[in-house]
Design a protein around this motif. Structure first.
Motif, mmCIF file in Angstrom:
data_model
loop_
_atom_site.group_PDB
_atom_site.id
_atom_site.type_symbol
_atom_site.label_atom_id
_atom_site.label_comp_id
_atom_site.label_asym_id
_atom_site.label_seq_id
_atom_site.Cartn_x
_atom_site.Cartn_y
_atom_site.Cartn_z
ATOM 1 N N SER A 193 0.826 -1.216 0.000
ATOM 2 C CA SER A 193 0.000 0.000 0.000
ATOM 3 C C SER A 193 0.857 1.261 0.000
ATOM 4 O O SER A 193 0.533 2.238 -0.691
ATOM 5 N N ILE A 194 1.958 1.264 0.765
ATOM 6 C CA ILE A 194 2.786 2.468 0.758
ATOM 7 C C ILE A 194 3.558 2.578 -0.554
ATOM 8 O O ILE A 194 3.849 3.681 -1.013
ATOM 9 N N PHE A 195 3.880 1.441 -1.186
ATOM 10 C CA PHE A 195 4.473 1.503 -2.518
ATOM 11 C C PHE A 195 3.483 2.115 -3.510
ATOM 12 O O PHE A 195 3.872 2.873 -4.397
ATOM 13 N N ALA A 196 2.201 1.756 -3.370
ATOM 14 C CA ALA A 196 1.189 2.325 -4.271
ATOM 15 C C ALA A 196 1.141 3.839 -4.125
ATOM 16 O O ALA A 196 1.028 4.578 -5.113
ATOM 17 N N GLU A 197 1.233 4.315 -2.877
ATOM 18 C CA GLU A 197 1.210 5.759 -2.654
ATOM 19 C C GLU A 197 2.466 6.413 -3.229
ATOM 20 O O GLU A 197 2.400 7.507 -3.798
ATOM 21 N N ILE A 198 3.615 5.743 -3.088
ATOM 22 C CA ILE A 198 4.854 6.266 -3.673
ATOM 23 C C ILE A 198 4.732 6.351 -5.192
ATOM 24 O O ILE A 198 5.073 7.367 -5.811
ATOM 25 N N MET A 199 4.235 5.288 -5.813
ATOM 26 C CA MET A 199 4.142 5.248 -7.274
ATOM 27 C C MET A 199 3.264 6.379 -7.792
ATOM 28 O O MET A 199 3.562 6.984 -8.821
ATOM 29 N N ARG A 200 2.192 6.631 -7.076
ATOM 30 C CA ARG A 200 1.310 7.725 -7.488
ATOM 31 C C ARG A 200 2.052 9.066 -7.406
ATOM 32 O O ARG A 200 1.845 9.963 -8.226
ATOM 33 N N ASP A 201 2.968 9.198 -6.412
ATOM 34 C CA ASP A 201 3.680 10.458 -6.197
ATOM 35 C C ASP A 201 4.812 10.701 -7.188
ATOM 36 O O ASP A 201 5.199 11.857 -7.404
ATOM 37 N N ILE A 202 5.394 9.634 -7.747
ATOM 38 C CA ILE A 202 6.627 9.827 -8.526
ATOM 39 C C ILE A 202 6.397 9.881 -10.033
ATOM 40 O O ILE A 202 7.363 9.929 -10.794
ATOM 41 N N ILE A 203 5.139 9.859 -10.479
ATOM 42 C CA ILE A 203 4.909 10.025 -11.918
ATOM 43 C C ILE A 203 4.751 11.508 -12.248
ATOM 44 O O ILE A 203 4.353 12.309 -11.411
ATOM 45 N N SER A 204 5.057 11.828 -13.473
ATOM 46 C CA SER A 204 4.920 13.201 -13.940
ATOM 47 C C SER A 204 3.439 13.515 -14.163
ATOM 48 O O SER A 204 2.602 12.602 -14.172
ATOM 49 N N PRO A 205 3.075 14.761 -14.344
ATOM 50 C CA PRO A 205 1.669 15.105 -14.581
ATOM 51 C C PRO A 205 1.059 14.367 -15.770
ATOM 52 O O PRO A 205 -0.161 14.192 -15.829
ATOM 53 N N ILE A 230 -7.642 8.435 -5.261
ATOM 54 C CA ILE A 230 -7.405 8.154 -6.677
ATOM 55 C C ILE A 230 -8.708 8.058 -7.467
ATOM 56 O O ILE A 230 -8.710 8.155 -8.693
ATOM 57 N N MET A 231 -9.841 7.866 -6.736
ATOM 58 C CA MET A 231 -11.137 7.882 -7.415
ATOM 59 C C MET A 231 -11.681 9.297 -7.561
ATOM 60 O O MET A 231 -12.697 9.506 -8.196
ATOM 61 N N GLY A 232 -11.012 10.270 -6.899
ATOM 62 C CA GLY A 232 -11.427 11.649 -7.096
ATOM 63 C C GLY A 232 -12.072 12.290 -5.903
ATOM 64 O O GLY A 232 -12.877 13.205 -6.059
ATOM 65 N N ALA A 233 -11.735 11.816 -4.672
ATOM 66 C CA ALA A 233 -12.320 12.429 -3.480
ATOM 67 C C ALA A 233 -11.938 13.896 -3.371
ATOM 68 O O ALA A 233 -12.653 14.697 -2.789
ATOM 69 N N SER A 234 -10.784 14.249 -3.933
ATOM 70 C CA SER A 234 -10.357 15.659 -3.909
ATOM 71 C C SER A 234 -10.337 16.227 -5.328
ATOM 72 O O SER A 234 -9.489 17.043 -5.671
ATOM 73 N N ASP A 235 -11.262 15.755 -6.159
ATOM 74 C CA ASP A 235 -11.369 16.190 -7.560
ATOM 75 C C ASP A 235 -10.063 15.951 -8.326
ATOM 76 O O ASP A 235 -9.652 16.758 -9.157
ATOM 77 N N SER A 236 -9.432 14.830 -7.988
ATOM 78 C CA SER A 236 -8.171 14.499 -8.666
ATOM 79 C C SER A 236 -8.163 13.032 -9.060
ATOM 80 O O SER A 236 -7.247 12.299 -8.720
ATOM 81 N N ALA A 237 -9.209 12.594 -9.717
ATOM 82 C CA ALA A 237 -9.307 11.187 -10.107
ATOM 83 C C ALA A 237 -8.145 10.810 -11.013
ATOM 84 O O ALA A 237 -7.907 11.457 -12.032
ATOM 85 N N VAL A 238 -7.417 9.772 -10.622
ATOM 86 C CA VAL A 238 -6.291 9.325 -11.434
ATOM 87 C C VAL A 238 -6.365 7.830 -11.747
ATOM 88 O O VAL A 238 -5.546 7.327 -12.505
ATOM 89 N N GLY A 282 -1.241 10.512 -14.340
ATOM 90 C CA GLY A 282 -1.008 11.841 -13.805
ATOM 91 C C GLY A 282 -2.195 12.735 -14.093
ATOM 92 O O GLY A 282 -3.048 12.420 -14.936
ATOM 93 N N PRO A 283 -2.306 13.867 -13.416
ATOM 94 C CA PRO A 283 -3.492 14.733 -13.564
ATOM 95 C C PRO A 283 -3.734 15.221 -14.991
ATOM 96 O O PRO A 283 -4.875 15.499 -15.359
ATOM 97 N N LYS A 284 -2.703 15.328 -15.804
ATOM 98 C CA LYS A 284 -2.900 15.773 -17.185
ATOM 99 C C LYS A 284 -3.481 14.683 -18.073
ATOM 100 O O LYS A 284 -3.908 14.961 -19.199
ATOM 101 N N ARG A 285 -3.475 13.434 -17.570
ATOM 102 C CA ARG A 285 -4.048 12.321 -18.343
ATOM 103 C C ARG A 285 -5.147 11.628 -17.551
ATOM 104 O O ARG A 285 -5.410 10.442 -17.745
ATOM 105 N N ALA A 286 -5.751 12.355 -16.641
ATOM 106 C CA ALA A 286 -6.784 11.775 -15.784
ATOM 107 C C ALA A 286 -7.969 11.299 -16.623
ATOM 108 O O ALA A 286 -8.366 11.964 -17.587
ATOM 109 N N PRO A 287 -8.564 10.147 -16.257
ATOM 110 C CA PRO A 287 -9.685 9.599 -17.030
ATOM 111 C C PRO A 287 -10.966 10.401 -16.830
ATOM 112 O O PRO A 287 -11.161 11.027 -15.788
ATOM 113 N N LEU A 288 -11.823 10.371 -17.817
ATOM 114 C CA LEU A 288 -13.121 11.018 -17.732
ATOM 115 C C LEU A 288 -14.205 9.942 -17.718
ATOM 116 O O LEU A 288 -14.095 8.937 -18.399
#
Length: 675
Positions: A193-205, A230-238, A282-288
């Motif tokens: 789980s902490i690796f998942a959080e790291i992976m989310r943090d280290i990608i570019s936008p 990651i589902m968008g609780a803070s309007d940042s679905a990734v 990343g946020p620039k490629r977030a799904p719709l």
């Protein structure tokens, strides 16, 4: 070329700027794991750290040695130092791409299969290859004493164990308190789980993550904040896709021959451990329009089946799991749509109110774990031990000098409407199902592995529950079992922690029987298996199940309007439950005489079919829905076909459903004046 790279790397790692940056980063990490003992070097304070940033030469040799030792032990790693061309610390002139880390930049692609192991030391696993007798100790208390004995018999191993505990505690403290893992650094932490959080943090936008991780990242309570984010609780679905696999696969030859031999994707991992292929952007490629989900896949080809793909949005998750915002597990698009329709009609059992201490708890329930099978083991007594101490067995209770030892029921002894599902043999190790012939004798009781003092049971129930019966559910289960949610009623006895108790604030037998009937229905079981990601039917799952509110039972029975619905249901449940002298639910509770009902398999089958048909109607499910749900219980079907040559449960439930529907239609037409 290789030599030029080596020279360049050496120049970098030996440069003053690199050494200072690494020392400062190492020191920051070391502060969280620094041994705080009387004779140790003083731990790093904030003043020390700030001075180090300005002038690393100020640091004493002792402090520097301690930092270097901790760096080697814990293997600190700093992305912005290891990859300075990928990560740039934002300066005062620029806004970082990642406000949490202060970084700009990141990787375009991250692919990983991180470790699936808990941070906390598991004593059984640690000692399995060193001292198997310690790993296999009967109770945790015995194991703890055996470990203490090593201090004298094998001080070197004892020292190793203590150092491993210290290191694990340091890692856990860093993960929880450093602020580096705010979403996954909580609860019983698993490294994936902490690796998942790291992976989310280290990608570019504009980057992407592809990871192979346990499916619990989306279904467990401890990782719910990460999944919400990651589902968008803070309007940042990734989250782009979540493709869930079972760790069992049937090879093509076996599938062609319809054989049950299976292979595992990961041979050394338990077959029950589910994993997922998770893609984040990343946020620039977030799904719709939500993320793509597939569940219970066993082969890669399953991902090509369009019927298995389910699109879920943040709003869908808020409807289905409003408390945890974790993902349900659907085998098909139809399961998703049917479950959503149920939730649109029926509220969850207990809905937490965001930002307030209150909650919508219409049944006014609380939950209790009575005895912990590990921590309370010193209270337990076995058959032989009690007999040696002069206690006499009467029924399934040991007595001596006016005192009693009550049976300690374990979840595996109990089933739907049956507190005599299984009994232990005298050896206290072997358990078997009780036969219908045995259950036909109301004086034949289930015998447990252990007994507990009656006064201890009464102490733990005092002020919580004053009835002579208890109700609860099995914690350990599986979506592949015959039934997933197994709730039951049992006498006032000791109960192990794998059977949590349900405690209404104001016990009313009739309403309690309606609740237990609802929890035991196939309709609710169908929904429950869409929620289970592992093998534990935990509190947070139970609280979010769609359960009819108490007010629903005050109405007239739709197919028998002369009778109140609560009475129609409770009469059938009481008959199913009261088959032995140790469980009596009538008398003072309902103002009538006590009665024991004869165990009759055919009668019981019909009563349960009536209840299942009733709840299909009460949940607003049409006949096609009911038929589909019944077909999602393959083991029930297989057992029926082996015993009767047909899926008898389905045939009888649907027949009763049709009879009820016919009566209800006739009543509606009569009310409208239709001839």
């Amino acid at each position: 070329q290789v030599e030029r790279k080596r020279t360049s790397y050496r120049a970098l790692t030996e440069s003053p700027a690199y050494k200072q940056a690494k020392l400062v980063a190492d020191a920051w990490c070391a502060a969280f794991v620094w041994p705080k003992t009387k004779d140790a070097t003083l731990p790093i304070t904030n003043a020390t750290y700030e001075a180090m940033i300005k002038n690393p030469d100020w640091v004493s040799s002792k402090v520097r040695e301690e930092i270097e030792g901790l760096t080697e032990l814990y293997r600190f790693f700093h992305w912005h130092i290891a990859f300075p061309d990928v990560f740039r610390l934002a300066d005062s002139w620029g806004k970082p791409d990642n406000p949490k880390t202060g970084w700009s930049g990141g990787f375009d692609v991250v692919l990983a299969n991180p470790p699936w192991e808990r941070v906390k030391i598991q004593e059984k696993e640690w000692f399995a290859g060193r001292y198997p007798e310690i790993a296999e100790a009967r109770t945790a208390a015995i194991r703890a004493d055996m470990i203490k004995d090593l201090k004298h018999t094998d001080p070197w191993t004892y020292k190793q164990f203590r150092e491993a505990l210290r290191q694990a505690d340091g890692e856990s403290h860093f993960i929880r308190k450093s602020g580096r893992y705010p979403l996954c650094g909580r609860g019983d932490i698993n490294r994936y789980s902490i690796f998942a959080e790291i992976m989310r943090d280290i990608i570019s936008p504009a980057g992407r993550v592809g990871a192979v991780i346990p499916s619990g990242i989306a279904t467990d309570d401890t990782t719910k904040l990460f999944f919400q984010d990651i589902m968008g609780a803070s309007d940042s679905a990734v989250l782009v896709s979540f493709h869930d696999f079972e760790n069992r696969r049937r090879n093509r030859e076996c599938r062609r021959m319809n054989r049950r031999k299976v292979e595992k994707w990961f041979p050394d991992v338990d077959a029950r451990q589910k994993f997922s292929l998770v893609t984040m952007a990343g946020p620039k490629r977030a799904p719709l329009g939500g993320a793509d989900f597939v569940f219970f896949a066993t082969e890669v080809e399953d991902l090509t089946d369009p019927d298995r793909h389910v699109q879920l949005t943040k709003e869908d998750i808020e409807l289905l799991n409003p408390n945890t915002l974790t993902v349900p597990i659907f085998r098909s698009g139809r399961d998703a749509e049917l479950t959503k329709r149920i939730y649109q009609r029926v509220p969850v059992l207990i809905k937490e109110t965001k930002g307030e201490e209150s909650e919508d708890n219409r049944w006014e329930l609380s939950f209790v774990r009575l005895f912990d099978m590990t921590n309370d083991s010193e209270l337990f007594r076995g058959w032989a031990q009690l007999e040696d101490e002069g206690w006499s067995l009467e029924g399934n209770v040991f007595t001596k000098d006016g005192k009693r030892y009550l049976p300690l029921y374990e979840a595996k002894m109990i089933h739907h409407f049956d507190h005599r599902w299984a009994t232990y043999l005298r050896d206290g190790k072997t358990i078997r199902e009780m036969t219908s012939e045995e259950k036909g004798d109301p004086t034949k009781y289930a015998l447990p592995r252990y007994w507990v003092p009656e006064e201890e049971v009464e102490t733990r129930l005092k002020g919580r529950w004053d009835k002579q019966w208890l109700m609860g559910w099995r914690d350990i289960t599986n979506t592949t079992n015959e039934r997933t949610l197994i709730s039951a009623v049992l006498p006032r006895v000791g109960v192990g922690n794998k059977f949590p108790l349900i405690v209404p604030a104001e016990p009313n037998l009739t309403m309690a029987m309606c609740l237990i009937a609802n929890l035991s229905s196939i309709s609710l079981d169908y929904v429950a298996r869409q929620k289970l990601g592992g093998t534990s039917m935990n509190y947070f799952i139970i609280r979010q199940l769609p359960v009819l509110p108490p007010s629903h039972y005050a109405q007239a029975t739709p197919w028998a309007p002369a009778e109140r619905l609560a009475d129609w249901i409770s009469q059938r449940v009481i008959e199913l439950l009261c088959t032995a002298n140790d469980l009596k639910l009538t008398g003072d509770d309902v103002g009538g005489p006590e009665r024991i009902f004869t165990w009759n398999d055919e009668r019981r089958f019909l009563l349960r079919c009536e209840l299942d048909a009733a709840f299909f109607h009460l949940y607003g499910l049409d006949r096609a829905d009911a038929e589909y749900i019944l077909d999602t219980f393959p083991i029930v079907k297989r057992n029926d076909e082996n015993a009767y040559g047909e899926y008898r449960t389905k045939q009888v439930v649907l027949s009763i459903y049709d009879q009820m529907a016919e009566v209800m239609t006739g009543l509606e037409e009569s009310a409208l004046g239709v001839d």
